[in-house]
Design an enzyme around this catalytic site. Structure first.
Site, PDB file in Angstrom:
ATOM      1  N   PRO A 142     -60.928 -38.649  41.301  1.00  0.00           N
ATOM      2  CA  PRO A 142     -59.747 -39.444  41.689  1.00  0.00           C
ATOM      3  C   PRO A 142     -59.260 -40.328  40.555  1.00  0.00           C
ATOM      4  CG  PRO A 142     -61.544 -39.690  43.296  1.00  0.00           C
ATOM      5  CD  PRO A 142     -62.105 -38.935  42.136  1.00  0.00           C
ATOM      6  N   ASP A 186     -74.183 -30.901 -15.628  1.00  0.00           N
ATOM      7  CA  ASP A 186     -73.802 -31.718 -16.780  1.00  0.00           C
ATOM      8  C   ASP A 186     -74.755 -32.869 -17.017  1.00  0.00           C
ATOM      9  OD1 ASP A 186     -71.515 -30.460 -17.343  1.00  0.00           O
ATOM     10  OD2 ASP A 186     -70.245 -32.229 -17.169  1.00  0.00           O
ATOM     11  N   LYS A 242     -77.357 -28.270 -23.086  1.00  0.00           N
ATOM     12  CA  LYS A 242     -78.049 -27.446 -24.086  1.00  0.00           C
ATOM     13  C   LYS A 242     -77.175 -26.317 -24.635  1.00  0.00           C
ATOM     14  CE  LYS A 242     -82.630 -28.429 -22.360  1.00  0.00           C
ATOM     15  NZ  LYS A 242     -83.265 -28.159 -21.080  1.00  0.00           N
ATOM     16  N   GLY A 278     -72.913 -47.676 -14.076  1.00  0.00           N
ATOM     17  CA  GLY A 278     -72.687 -47.983 -12.661  1.00  0.00           C
ATOM     18  C   GLY A 278     -73.582 -47.181 -11.734  1.00  0.00           C
TER      19      GLY A 278
END
Ligand SMILES: C[S@@+](CC[C@H](N)C(=O)[O-])C[C@H]1O[C@@H](n2cnc3c(N)ncnc32)[C@H](O)[C@@H]1O
Length: 405
Positions: free
Chosen positions: A45, A195, A217, A361
């Site tokens: 309802p 990297d 490398k 950072g």
């Protein structure tokens, strides 16, 4: 005898599912049914505002009245979630008559199906039934999903593993700052081409059979090295392997990622991209410096400082940058910072403009050196600042460090 439940993954897409009740329990159950593509009808309802919201977007239907047995005609599954014991009982009876499985929020023993604690990681669904102890199930589910996310529980894909290249941005350095998708791609790879600035700790978590190619490398010299990387990733993918090209930050922010995309395309190798947290935003952020602030900076400009102002190959209009009022974020700029500061001063930026140099950072060696445009060159020398560093120029630095300016 108390038999254990028989687990099954219901494929409900397009199938009628009736939810009896429109309160908070129903509200919690409905999103997963929608996500499974079920044709959901709520019989109640009244419904909560959140359920009403789903009606507005057409994701479910609502029959706004009390339950009648015929509501279950044609249903494949019933979720009974009212607080009225008599209604719940009527739903169970009607469901039994129609051989429809019925979940009961009030009485697990009266139910013919139980809802497990569900978690997802990529295309894996984890469902835990902890013998009617929902907290225990949820804890187990959380533990399993967390381990899948962290990669300590490795669910490597053995089927449908696609040969191709995925560019994964590793974020600024802290291994916690890679995306969930990025971590999963790493764990699923056959080969990882990484990297120097890529978060290295993540590489130590790689499954033992993942081949690691260290780009540092490869032969030196900017172009030669990039050509060699392009050649390696294409060659590996063409050999049928799933290759991750793993870099620091985001692959498309001074990361030469698009050169790799073009090389793959030219060779007909499929490429997907998983962005990373890029250092010009993430590094100041971790150091407590926002790149924008309401009423202070309406723009931030990210510039590579690898070439000094006036260099014939420079693509930056320093007078235009000096004319902006907002934040300037300099990358790869430690060496040329004094010349850049001069160009900004010449273009009209005040000498007392605050500057923050954030070195390493998110790494254990992170430190912030504060200066002004007028003192930047001297401060870098005094503090013997070395790359990698992000240099933030602008009033946002004063907002973050009112004590210093
Ligand atoms: C070749 S760019 C690569 C940027 C990377 N693709 C990104 O989205 O962050 C390298 C420069 O990024 C900045 N950088 C990257 N990681 C850094 C970090 N953890 N701390 C400070 N600077 C960082 C330095 O300015 C560095 O010279």
């Amino acid at each position: 005898m108390d038999f254990p439940p028989y687990p099954s993954g219901l494929r409900l897409a397009g199938r009628r599912v009736v939810v009896v009740g429109g309160g908070h329990v129903a509200q919690r159950r409905i999103p997963a049914l929608i996500a499974a593509g079920a044709d959901v009808e709520v019989v109640s309802p009244e419904v909560t505002p959140a359920i009403e919201g789903l009606l507005g977007s057409g994701e479910i239907r609502w029959t706004a009245r009390g339950f009648t047995a015929a509501d279950l005609d044609g249903a494949w599954y019933v979720v009974c979630a009212t607080s009225d014991a008599a209604v719940n009982e009527a739903v169970s009876v009607a469901a039994d008559e129609r051989r429809v499985f019925c979940v009961r929020s009030d009485d697990a023993l009266a139910a013919t199906a139980w809802t497990p604690a569900v978690g997802r990681h990529g295309d894996v669904t984890v469902a835990v039934l902890g013998n009617r102890d929902p907290r225990r199930s949820a804890e187990l589910r959380d533990g399993i999903v967390a381990e899948l996310r962290e990669g300590s529980l490795v669910a490597r894909q053995h089927r449908d593993r696609v040969a191709g290249v995925t560019l994964v941005g590793g974020g600024p350095g802290d291994p916690e700052l890679v995306s969930v998708a990025g971590r999963k791609a790493l764990m699923d790879a056959d080969v990882v081409v990484a990297d120097r600035l890529a978060p290295r700790e993540l590489l130590s978590d790689l499954p033992a059979d993942v081949e690691l190619i260290d780009v540092a490398k490869l032969p030196r010299g900017r172009s030669a090295q990039q050509e060699e990387i392009n050649r390696v990733i294409v060659e590996q993918a063409l050999a049928g392997r799933s290759v991750v090209r793993f870099k620091g930050g985001d692959n498309f922010v001074f990361g030469r990622g698009y050169e790799e995309v073009l090389a793959c395309r030219a060779a007909g190798v499929p490429v997907t991209v998983i962005p990373g947290l890029t250092s010009p935003v993430a590094v100041p952020g971790i150091a407590g410096i926002p790149v924008t602030h309401r009423g202070v900076a309406h723009e931030f400009t990210v510039i590579s400082g690898h070439l000094p102002p006036g260099h014939p190959e420079s693509l930056t209009s320093w007078p235009a940058v000096a004319g902006l009022a907002g934040t300037v974020v300099l990358m790869m700029a430690v060496e040329n910072a004094p010349a850049i500061a001069t160009a900004l001063l010449d273009g009209g930026r005040p000498a007392d403009t605050p500057v923050a140099v954030v070195c390493d950072g998110t790494m254990p060696t992170e430190r912030t050196v504060l200066a002004t445009l007028g003192t930047l060159g001297a401060r870098l020398a005094e503090e013997a600042v070395k790359p990698p560093a992000i240099i933030v120029v602008g009033e946002v630095v004063r907002v973050a460090h009112p004590e210093a300016f």
